[in-house]
Design an enzyme around this catalytic site. Structure first.
Site, PDB file in Angstrom:
ATOM      1  N   ASP A 125      35.795  36.153  31.531  1.00 37.83           N
ATOM      2  CA  ASP A 125      36.610  36.015  32.548  1.00 37.83           C
ATOM      3  C   ASP A 125      36.612  33.770  32.494  1.00 37.83           C
ATOM      4  OD1 ASP A 125      38.466  36.768  34.152  1.00 37.83           O
ATOM      5  OD2 ASP A 125      37.011  36.043  36.759  1.00 37.83           O
ATOM      6  N   TYR A 127      39.113  30.435  33.850  1.00 34.77           N
ATOM      7  CA  TYR A 127      39.127  29.606  35.638  1.00 34.77           C
ATOM      8  C   TYR A 127      40.403  29.018  35.479  1.00 34.77           C
ATOM      9  CZ  TYR A 127      37.848  27.194  39.715  1.00 34.77           C
ATOM     10  OH  TYR A 127      37.998  26.619  40.862  1.00 34.77           O
ATOM     11  N   HIS A 132      44.985  27.936  41.110  1.00 37.26           N
ATOM     12  CA  HIS A 132      43.982  28.000  42.455  1.00 37.26           C
ATOM     13  C   HIS A 132      42.810  28.039  42.006  1.00 37.26           C
ATOM     14  CE1 HIS A 132      40.884  31.365  42.520  1.00 37.26           C
ATOM     15  NE2 HIS A 132      40.050  30.952  41.605  1.00 37.26           N
ATOM     16  N   ARG A 141      35.363  22.171  48.131  1.00 36.58           N
ATOM     17  CA  ARG A 141      34.267  20.440  47.754  1.00 36.58           C
ATOM     18  C   ARG A 141      35.430  19.617  48.375  1.00 36.58           C
ATOM     19  NH1 ARG A 141      33.891  23.650  42.828  1.00 36.58           N
ATOM     20  NH2 ARG A 141      36.091  23.126  42.801  1.00 36.58           N
ATOM     21  N   GLU A 198      41.418  39.218  42.442  1.00 35.56           N
ATOM     22  CA  GLU A 198      41.738  38.239  41.630  1.00 35.56           C
ATOM     23  C   GLU A 198      43.129  38.503  40.362  1.00 35.56           C
ATOM     24  OE1 GLU A 198      38.987  36.027  40.232  1.00 35.56           O
ATOM     25  OE2 GLU A 198      38.210  34.760  41.842  1.00 35.56           O
ATOM     26  N   GLU A 200      44.823  38.761  37.378  1.00 35.26           N
ATOM     27  CA  GLU A 200      45.036  37.826  36.348  1.00 35.26           C
ATOM     28  C   GLU A 200      45.050  38.741  35.065  1.00 35.26           C
ATOM     29  OE1 GLU A 200      41.309  36.858  35.128  1.00 35.26           O
ATOM     30  OE2 GLU A 200      40.226  36.550  37.314  1.00 35.26           O
ATOM     31  N   ASP A 232      40.537  40.802  38.938  1.00 34.81           N
ATOM     32  CA  ASP A 232      38.959  40.586  38.815  1.00 34.81           C
ATOM     33  C   ASP A 232      38.348  40.919  40.684  1.00 34.81           C
ATOM     34  OD1 ASP A 232      36.675  39.784  37.599  1.00 34.81           O
ATOM     35  OD2 ASP A 232      36.809  37.749  38.251  1.00 34.81           O
ATOM     36  N   ARG A 236      33.043  37.603  47.856  1.00 31.63           N
ATOM     37  CA  ARG A 236      33.173  35.983  47.769  1.00 31.63           C
ATOM     38  C   ARG A 236      31.627  35.873  48.409  1.00 31.63           C
ATOM     39  NH1 ARG A 236      36.598  34.258  44.073  1.00 31.63           N
ATOM     40  NH2 ARG A 236      38.756  35.359  45.605  1.00 31.63           N
ATOM     41  N   GLN A 239      29.125  36.092  46.248  1.00 36.91           N
ATOM     42  CA  GLN A 239      29.278  34.894  44.910  1.00 36.91           C
ATOM     43  C   GLN A 239      28.783  33.278  45.996  1.00 36.91           C
ATOM     44  OE1 GLN A 239      33.129  34.355  43.544  1.00 36.91           O
ATOM     45  NE2 GLN A 239      32.471  32.410  42.426  1.00 36.91           N
ATOM     46  N   TYR A 243      25.962  32.236  43.789  1.00 38.99           N
ATOM     47  CA  TYR A 243      26.813  31.209  42.274  1.00 38.99           C
ATOM     48  C   TYR A 243      26.037  30.062  41.545  1.00 38.99           C
ATOM     49  CZ  TYR A 243      29.229  27.774  43.812  1.00 38.99           C
ATOM     50  OH  TYR A 243      29.958  27.051  44.560  1.00 38.99           O
ATOM     51  N   LYS A 252      30.389  39.869  40.840  1.00 42.71           N
ATOM     52  CA  LYS A 252      31.173  40.269  40.076  1.00 42.71           C
ATOM     53  C   LYS A 252      31.731  41.331  39.242  1.00 42.71           C
ATOM     54  CE  LYS A 252      34.632  36.560  40.369  1.00 42.71           C
ATOM     55  NZ  LYS A 252      35.719  35.822  40.414  1.00 42.71           N
ATOM     56  N   THR A 256      36.311  45.543  37.428  1.00 41.34           N
ATOM     57  CA  THR A 256      37.381  45.036  37.369  1.00 41.34           C
ATOM     58  C   THR A 256      38.125  45.582  36.752  1.00 41.34           C
ATOM     59  OG1 THR A 256      35.280  43.622  36.133  1.00 41.34           O
ATOM     60  CG2 THR A 256      38.055  43.329  35.356  1.00 41.34           C
ATOM     61  N   THR A 348      42.830  33.833  37.561  1.00 39.69           N
ATOM     62  CA  THR A 348      43.598  34.445  38.769  1.00 39.69           C
ATOM     63  C   THR A 348      44.856  33.319  39.208  1.00 39.69           C
ATOM     64  OG1 THR A 348      42.211  34.278  40.436  1.00 39.69           O
ATOM     65  CG2 THR A 348      43.245  34.264  41.138  1.00 39.69           C
ATOM     66  N   GLU A 362      42.537  32.883  48.794  1.00 38.79           N
ATOM     67  CA  GLU A 362      43.732  32.026  48.991  1.00 38.79           C
ATOM     68  C   GLU A 362      44.766  31.512  50.059  1.00 38.79           C
ATOM     69  OE1 GLU A 362      43.965  31.729  44.786  1.00 38.79           O
ATOM     70  OE2 GLU A 362      44.853  30.184  44.716  1.00 38.79           O
TER      71      GLU A 362
END
Lengths: 417, 417
Positions: A125, A127, A132, A141, A198, A200, A232, A236, A239, A243, A252, A256, A348, A362
């Site tokens: 997968d 990113y 996204h 962040r 997600e 995709e 996907d 959250r 994760q 992670y 994850k 899927t 995503t 999101e």
């Protein structure tokens, strides 16, 4: 290109997902037929195993269509893929000379069960959606550090779990996992509370590379057999705790989903488009000799238990910063062997606008701005009983190349031993 | 337990890796025999396909040993595994009544080529060595933040790449990748300059779980078929640039080596030992009803091109904080389906002392303290032409359960298209 006309009447509508221009590959069974390869045409499925047995389509001495996967055909390579598509077009077009021989091997789609179209060798997968990555990075962040420093140079990816890639229609059980509230000292264990989708695309690798063998983006593009819509599913909260430092794992691994029909690269050819202008020139091994992305409209639909379907986001595959060919070239660049049946999730797909976001994370901005549904309820994340439906198609002149839907309904978490 | 005596004389030595107590499973071929299942005994390999054809060992109606993998046997489950081991012991022990029937089916190991013992379904790598995680964390984040906050609660893992798991003896080509010096503005692309080993054990999952089906640690322990030594080759410089935010990808994808013989859980039974005392009590789903780790001595050996072998580190598998059973229970806890042939890397195994570290990253402290070899050269990381040899055995009373060696020689990077 305009609509190609078929003697299968339902394939000649402007709003069917499966006109003669499409011819996507899947696996189906019925109450009397075991799972086998089939091709969607209008509201019918062409029984490829029966066509093969009748000697109407022969790709090799040994049968390749009487099995519940397309991997054998993939491994035959692009020339065979093109020959097969040409032969199918010849058989199904209006005034085809062999119509009477083929017609008995059509199965109404409404009588069929759809299965995974291939054996997934491995699942990776990526990113690669800039909106996204920027949205998620801003939430976690701050806007100043939204994109990691590597993001504009390298198609970030991680290995996913192939054993839980399932076909559209499979119920998804809410996962359990370790969860830790920000103010808790130690984690607990229980059902995910921030279950998400997600949106995709999935690229299916059709031909293999040897260990140690890099490929160019042009070679990578040629290796891709086709595309599906991919969800996907993501936990959250699991994760967030697990992670660091090695990436998503059980958040994850539980599921899927993919749409049941592999839309071939040939069918998507008229819809090629280029990846966007770059902030930094890409390293030579990632540069594309031509357009390798596709213009595919995508929608996210939610259906609460017993309720109505409601579109909550619309976006387009052309939003991606990296194409699947670039991702595949990067994947093989270290010497990693790639195999037929490898599935590459695009990452995503979100657009610039708020209603173009491909995840609830999101859409609800981390749960701070829940979305309100037509039935008056609101959602920050997915609830038990919700059905999530991802759809997509490329829009041609009077026809469309549809993917069908990628559907999953959420079942409650299992209680733990 | 003491040495069990066999009529295969070479199996009765105190320093053979393969006494009758061991009976590990591999796949071999010779100039006249196609790849098939075999069992190591002393300096011989028992040809299981021939024994099956001769009717001496029959596990099922269809043959299971005339193929180059043990997956079919794995899927038969623990009762069959025990029955097979009992039958092999009966056939190979001193004064076995069927010695004359069996002896013709021994192949000298020196005449055999060894292959991958199984088809790897999927490969997962963990990070469960406390000394290793502390060392790496100290180098990258400082001693105060060495262990991530989740580390003492959760067996951190990530999905690796199954397509490049190779058997001992396979040359390893130095990978290319994106590299960025700390003071550079943008990355370049080229051969890895910080190529490393990771000394690990690999647990092989023998029986499957369904999607959505969690297992207890006791059930997970029962699911494990056996263990190998594993070298999770790592490109530290590629990893440093790519791994945020989704973890290692191409830095690990180019190769993972395993020792050729699967040492069964039954053979290791006398060497069970417990995981260490905990700083925090583990969540119930991770607690073990009994000892699930093993006392296995491990060594790292380097052999410069044309030079002598030299031990550069010694450690023990019992250093791990989490057992493979705990890792497997965690892996399935989200509902992730597990399959026969899944390979679980333990994580790098380092001891408390400087000469007990399972990677060059730790041995040379990130390149700051290169190690000096007997030939006068020094190493921070692996050079082209170096052969890295990982070995291990459990030491019994007058016998040992050996794993053979996990060997890989480094070939120069390929030049790029």
């Amino acid at each position: 290109m305009t609509l190609m006309s078929s003697w299968v009447e339902s394939a000649n509508s402007a709003d069917t997902d499966f006109p003669l221009n499409n011819l996507p590959y899947g696996v189906f069974s019925t109450n009397s037929l075991e799972a086998r390869c089939g091709v969607a045409i209008g509201d019918q499925i062409l029984d490829m195993a029966a066509l093969e047995e009748a000697g109407i389509i022969i790709l090799s001495e040994d049968p390749v269509f009487d099995v519940p996967y397309w991997n054998d055909v993939m491994e035959m390579g692009p020339e065979t893929w093109r020959a097969l598509r040409n032969r199918l077009t010849e058989l199904l077009q209006t005034d085809a000379s062999e119509q009477a021989l083929v017609a008995p091997h059509l199965v109404p789609m409404e009588d069929a069960y759809l299965h995974m179209p291939m054996v997934v060798s491995e699942y990776t997968d990526f990113y690669a959606g800039r909106h996204h990555a920027t949205n998620v990075g801003t939430m976690f962040r701050g806007a100043e550090n939204a994109l990691p420093p590597n993001w504009l140079h390298i198609p970030i990816g991680y290995n996913g779990r192939a054993s839980t890639v399932v076909v559209s229609g499979t119920d998804i059980t809410r996962p359990n996992g370790q969860l830790k509230a920000p103010d808790a000292d130690v984690p607990g264990f229980g059902p995910c509370k921030r279950l998400d989708i997600e949106l995709e695309m999935g690229a299916i690798v059709g031909t293999s590379t040897e260990m140690g063998q890099p490929v160019t983006t042009a070679e990578a593009d040629e290796m891709i057999f086709g595309y599906v819509i991919l969800n996907d599913w993501s936990a959250r909260d699991i994760q967030a705790w697990e992670y660091q430092p090695l990436g998503p794992f059980q958040a994850k691994a539980f599921a899927t989903s993919i749409s049941p029909w592999i839309v071939t690269k040939e069918a998507l050819e008229p819809f090629r488009t280029s990846t966007p202008e770059r902030d930094f020139e890409l390293l030579p091994y990632l540069q594309e000799p031509g357009p390798m992305l596709y213009d595919i409209d995508l929608s996210v639909i939610i259906q609460p238990d017993g309720g109505e379907q409601e579109v909550i986001a619309r976006t387009n595959y052309k939003e991606m910063y990296y194409s699947s060919a670039q991702q595949l070239a990067h994947h093989a660049s270290s010497g990693c062997a790639m195999n037929a049946g490898d599935l590459l999730g695009s990452g995503t797909i979100s657009g610039a606008e708020k209603d173009q976001r491909g995840s609830l994370l999101e859409l609800s901005w981390g749960g701070k701005e829940p979305i309100t549904l037509q039935d008056g309820t609101s959602r920050s994340f997915i609830e038990d009983g919700d059905t999530m439906i991802l759809t997509g198609h490329a829009q041609g002149d009077g026809f469309r190349i549809g993917f069908g839907a990628c559907v999953g309904k959420i079942a409650p978490a299992v209680s733990f031993p």
